[in-house]
Design an enzyme around this catalytic site. Structure first.
Site, PDB file in Angstrom:
ATOM      1  N   LYS A  78     -72.600 -18.974 -27.860  1.00 34.08           N
ATOM      2  CA  LYS A  78     -73.698 -18.026 -28.127  1.00 34.08           C
ATOM      3  C   LYS A  78     -75.023 -18.679 -27.751  1.00 34.08           C
ATOM      4  O   LYS A  78     -75.231 -19.863 -28.053  1.00 34.08           O
ATOM      5  CB  LYS A  78     -73.683 -17.638 -29.614  1.00 34.08           C
ATOM      6  CG  LYS A  78     -74.697 -16.556 -29.977  1.00 34.08           C
ATOM      7  CD  LYS A  78     -74.627 -16.169 -31.452  1.00 34.08           C
ATOM      8  CE  LYS A  78     -75.587 -15.031 -31.788  1.00 34.08           C
ATOM      9  NZ  LYS A  78     -75.530 -14.621 -33.201  1.00 34.08           N
ATOM     10  N   SER A 112     -75.091  -9.405 -34.007  1.00 35.22           N
ATOM     11  CA  SER A 112     -75.812  -9.887 -32.856  1.00 35.22           C
ATOM     12  C   SER A 112     -74.953 -10.684 -31.871  1.00 35.22           C
ATOM     13  O   SER A 112     -75.343 -10.839 -30.724  1.00 35.22           O
ATOM     14  CB  SER A 112     -76.966 -10.783 -33.316  1.00 35.22           C
ATOM     15  OG  SER A 112     -76.487 -11.971 -33.902  1.00 35.22           O
ATOM     16  N   SER A 134     -73.268 -10.898 -38.267  1.00 34.02           N
ATOM     17  CA  SER A 134     -73.233 -10.982 -36.806  1.00 34.02           C
ATOM     18  C   SER A 134     -71.983 -11.597 -36.200  1.00 34.02           C
ATOM     19  O   SER A 134     -71.823 -11.558 -34.978  1.00 34.02           O
ATOM     20  CB  SER A 134     -74.437 -11.774 -36.309  1.00 34.02           C
ATOM     21  OG  SER A 134     -75.539 -10.932 -36.256  1.00 34.02           O
TER      22      SER A 134
HETATM   23  N1  GLN Z   1     -77.395  -7.138 -38.172  1.00 32.71           N
HETATM   24  C1  GLN Z   1     -78.050  -8.004 -39.074  1.00 32.71           C
HETATM   25  C2  GLN Z   1     -79.505  -8.122 -38.720  1.00 32.71           C
HETATM   26  O1  GLN Z   1     -79.933  -7.461 -37.843  1.00 32.71           O
HETATM   27  C3  GLN Z   1     -77.380  -9.342 -39.104  1.00 32.71           C
HETATM   28  C4  GLN Z   1     -77.719 -10.193 -37.962  1.00 32.71           C
HETATM   29  C5  GLN Z   1     -77.046 -11.525 -38.013  1.00 32.71           C
HETATM   30  O2  GLN Z   1     -76.107 -11.747 -38.765  1.00 32.71           O
HETATM   31  N2  GLN Z   1     -77.569 -12.437 -37.226  1.00 32.71           N
HETATM   32  O3  GLN Z   1     -80.236  -8.846 -39.306  1.00 32.71           O
END
Ligand code: GLN
Length: 497
Positions: free
Chosen positions: A88, A167, A191
C-alpha cells in the site's frame, strides 16, 4: 472511467496460488521466484486499467526475485522467500516514490524503510509496486485517490464497474484479481476489512500495537494499524508472523513476543464462546447479510462453538466518535505538509500564502474536509464539547468489549452493511459514505484485532464478508474461528470462478 479489459494472464495458474502453496512450489522447484514474479508483472500489465497500482517497480521486483532464487539454490530460504507482494502506498520503502494517494507528496522519495516493509524484506519477499488507495487513507471506495479510482475485478450482472472499497482498494483489488500474491494494507476505521469484504478476500487488522507504525504515513495515530490482504486465513497468519513485532522506533508498538500463529490454524473452535452483538443488527440491514451472519453462527456452532447473544450498548456512538477523533488526529498529523518539508510546493508572495496555495492545491476535497472538522473539534471553544466528549465515549466503547470478552472468546458480525456498490452509484454525500464503516470502526476505537472472511454472495452475486473481533493480542482466536468459517463457506474467489 474505463471498463476492465479481459486479463489473458488469468490463464497462468501461478497467479492463483496462495502464499502457502507458492512457498511449497518454490521449495519443490516447480517454478522459480523470477517465474512467479514475472507471472504477476504480466498480469499487472494486462489489468492496468484496474488502476490497482500507483507505481509498478518491475526492475526492483525481478532483482529481488533473482536474489531469492540464489538463496533458494544455496538452501538459505527465508520465511516468505520469493513471494511477490503489493505494498500500500502509505508505507515508506526506501528510495521508491510514495504518494499516500495524494498530490501533496509529489516527488517524495523516502530515504528510509518502514519497519513492516523492512520485516517483509528480511523475510525474502519481493515488492511488485505501490498500490492505490484513498488519499491519506481517508475514504471507503478508493475514489478520493489523486490517482483515480480502482476498479473491483468482480462485476455485477448489469456489468457496471464496482468499487473495491477503501481505503486499501488497490491492495484488495490486486490480491483478488491476481495482481499480487498478498498485499500490505492499513486500517484506521475499516480500510482493510471493508475492501477485503468487497473483493472476496481475507483482510486482517491486527491488535493496535502488534505491528509497528514506524515509516507508515500517519492518518489517525491512535487508530492506525498495519495488516494484510490475503487469499486465505493461513496466508494472513503467515504474513502477520513476519510483519509483527516490537519496534523501539514506535512507542506504541507492543513489547510482546510474536506468538506462533500458524500452529493454531487446525485447532478449531470446540468449546469457544462466540458472541453475537445485537446492536450490530442495523435497521434495514440487507436480508442476504443477515442470513449470512446467521449461517456463520451456525457453521461455528456445528464446529463445536457455543453461540451467545451479547450486548455492546455504546455501538451506536462509534461512528460519530470516530468521525470526531480521526479527523482531529488527522488535522494534527497533516500539518507537516506545508510545502516546505515534503513534496509539492506552490509558491506565494508570503510564507502564509505558500502554505495556503500548497495545501489548497495539494489536498483533495475529502482531506480538506477532515482537516477542517479536525481543527474545529480541537479548537479552544469546542474541544470539551467534541474532542474530549468523544474520548470519553471511546473509553465506554472499549469497556463494552472488555466486559463482553469476560464471557465470550470471539465476536461474530458482518463486515459491511452492503456489498460493493457501482462506481456510478456512489453516495454523493460524505455521511452516507461514512456509514460504510459502521461495523468496522468499533474495533479500531477499542484497539482490537479484526478479520474479514469471504463467506458468501449477495443476491446480486457479489462477495460478502463476515467479521470476527477478538480480545487484544489474541489474533490466534481469529485464525482459529476464521479457518472454520472459511472451510464451511468454501467461498469461490474471483480467480477460482
Ligand atoms: N473509511 C474510513 C475513513 O474514511 C476508514 C479509513 C481507514 O481505515 N483508513 O476514515
Amino acid at each position: 472511467m474505463t471498463s476492465l479489459a479481459p486479463n489473458p494472464a488469468l490463464k497462468n495458474d501461478l497467479i492463483r496460488l496462495t502464499l502457502a502453496e507458492a512457498k511449497e512450489g518454490l521449495r519443490d522447484k516447480k517454478f522459480s521466484s523470477v517465474e512467479l514474479t514475472q507471472a504477476y508483472l504480466e498480469s499487472m500489465k494486462y489489468y492496468r486499467n484496474m488502476n490497482a497500482y500507483i507505481l509498478e517497480t518491475p526492475e526492483l521486483a525481478l532483482e529481488r526475485a533473482r536474489e531469492s532464487d540464489e538463496r533458494i539454490a544455496k538452501g538459505e530460504t527465508r520465511p516468505l522467500e520469493g513471494m511477490p507482494l503489493g505494498i500500500k502506498d502509505l508505507f515508506c520503502t526506501e528510495g521508491v516514490q510514495m504518494t499516500a494517494g495524494s498530490h501533496i507528496l509529489e516527488g517524495f522519495k523516502p530515504g528510509y524503510e518502514s519497519t513492516v516493509t523492512q520485516n517483509l524484506k528480511n523475510a525474502g519477499t519481493v515488492f511488485l509496486g505501490k498500490t492505490n488507495m484513498d488519499e491519506f487513507a481517508m475514504g471507503s471506495a478508493n475514489i478520493t485517490s489523486y490517482f483515480g479510482n480502482v476498479i473491483n475485478p468482480w462485476k455485477r450482472a448489469d456489468g457496471k464497474d464496482l468499487t473495491p472499497g477503501g481505503s486499501s482498494g488497490g491492495s484488495a483489488a490486486a490480491v483478488a484479481g491476481g495482481l499480487a500474491l498478498a498485499a500490505t494494507a492499513t486500517d484506521t476505521g475499516g480500510s482493510i476489512r471493508q475492501p477485503a469484504a468487497f473483493s472476496g478476500i481475507v483482510g486482517l487488522k491486527p491488535t493496535y500495537g502488534r505491528c509497528s507504525r514506524w515509516g507508515i504515513v500517519a492518518f489517525a495515530s491512535s487508530l492506525d494499524q498495519a495488516g494484510s490482504m490475503t487469499r486465505d486465513v493461513r496466508d494472513a497468519a503467515l504474513m502477520l508472523a513476519v510483519m509483527a513485532g516490537h519496534d523501539p522506533k514506535d512507542s506504541t508498538s507492543a513489547p510482546f513476543e510474536v506468538p506462533s500463529f500458524e500452529k493454531v490454524l487446525t485447532q478449531g473452535v470446540k468449546g469457544l464462546k462466540v458472541g453475537i452483538p445485537r446492536e450490530y443488527r442495523l435497521d434495514g440491514m440487507n436480508e442476504d447479510i443477515v442470513n449470512l451472519w446467521e449461517k456463520g453462527a451456525k457453521w461455528l456452532k456445528e464446529a463445536g462453538a457455543e453461540i451467545v447473544e451479547i450486548s455492546l450498548p455504546h455501538t451506536k456512538y462509534s461512528l460519530p466518535t470516530y468521525y470526531v477523533l480521526a479527523p482531529a488526529e488527522a488535522s494534527s498529523n497533516l500539518a507537516r505538509y506545508d510545502g516546505v518539508r515534503y513534496g509539492l510546493r506552490v509558491p506565494g508572495k508570503t510564507l502564509d500564502e505558500l502554505y495556503e496555495n500548497t495545501r489548497s492545491e495539494g489536498f483533495g476535497t475529502e482531506v480538506q474536509r477532515r482537516i477542517l472538522i479536525g481543527t474545529y473539534v480541537l479548537s479552544a471553544g469546542y474541544y470539551d464539547a467534541y474532542y474530549l466528549k468523544a474520548q470519553k465515549v471511546r473509553a465506554l466503547i472499549a469497556r463494552d468489549f472488555k466486559l463482553a470478552f469476560q464471557n465470550v472468546d470471539v465476536i461474530l458480525t458482518p463486515t459491511t452493511p452492503s456489498a460493493a456498490f457501482a462506481l456510478d452509484e456512489k453516495p454523493t454525500d460524505p455521511v452516507t459514505m461514512y456509514l460504510n464503516d459502521v461495523l468496522t470502526v468499533p474495533a479500531n476505537l477499542a484497539g482490537l484485532p479484526g478479520i474479514s472472511i469471504p463467506a458468501g454472495l449477495s443476491n446480486e452475486g457479489l462477495p460478502l464478508g463476515l467479521q470476527l473481533i477478538g480480545p487484544a493480542f489474541d489474533e490466534n482466536v481469529l485464525f482459529r474461528a476464521g479457518r472454520v468459517l472459511e472451510e464451511a463457506a468454501s467461498f469461490k474467489s474471483f480467480l477460482e470462478r
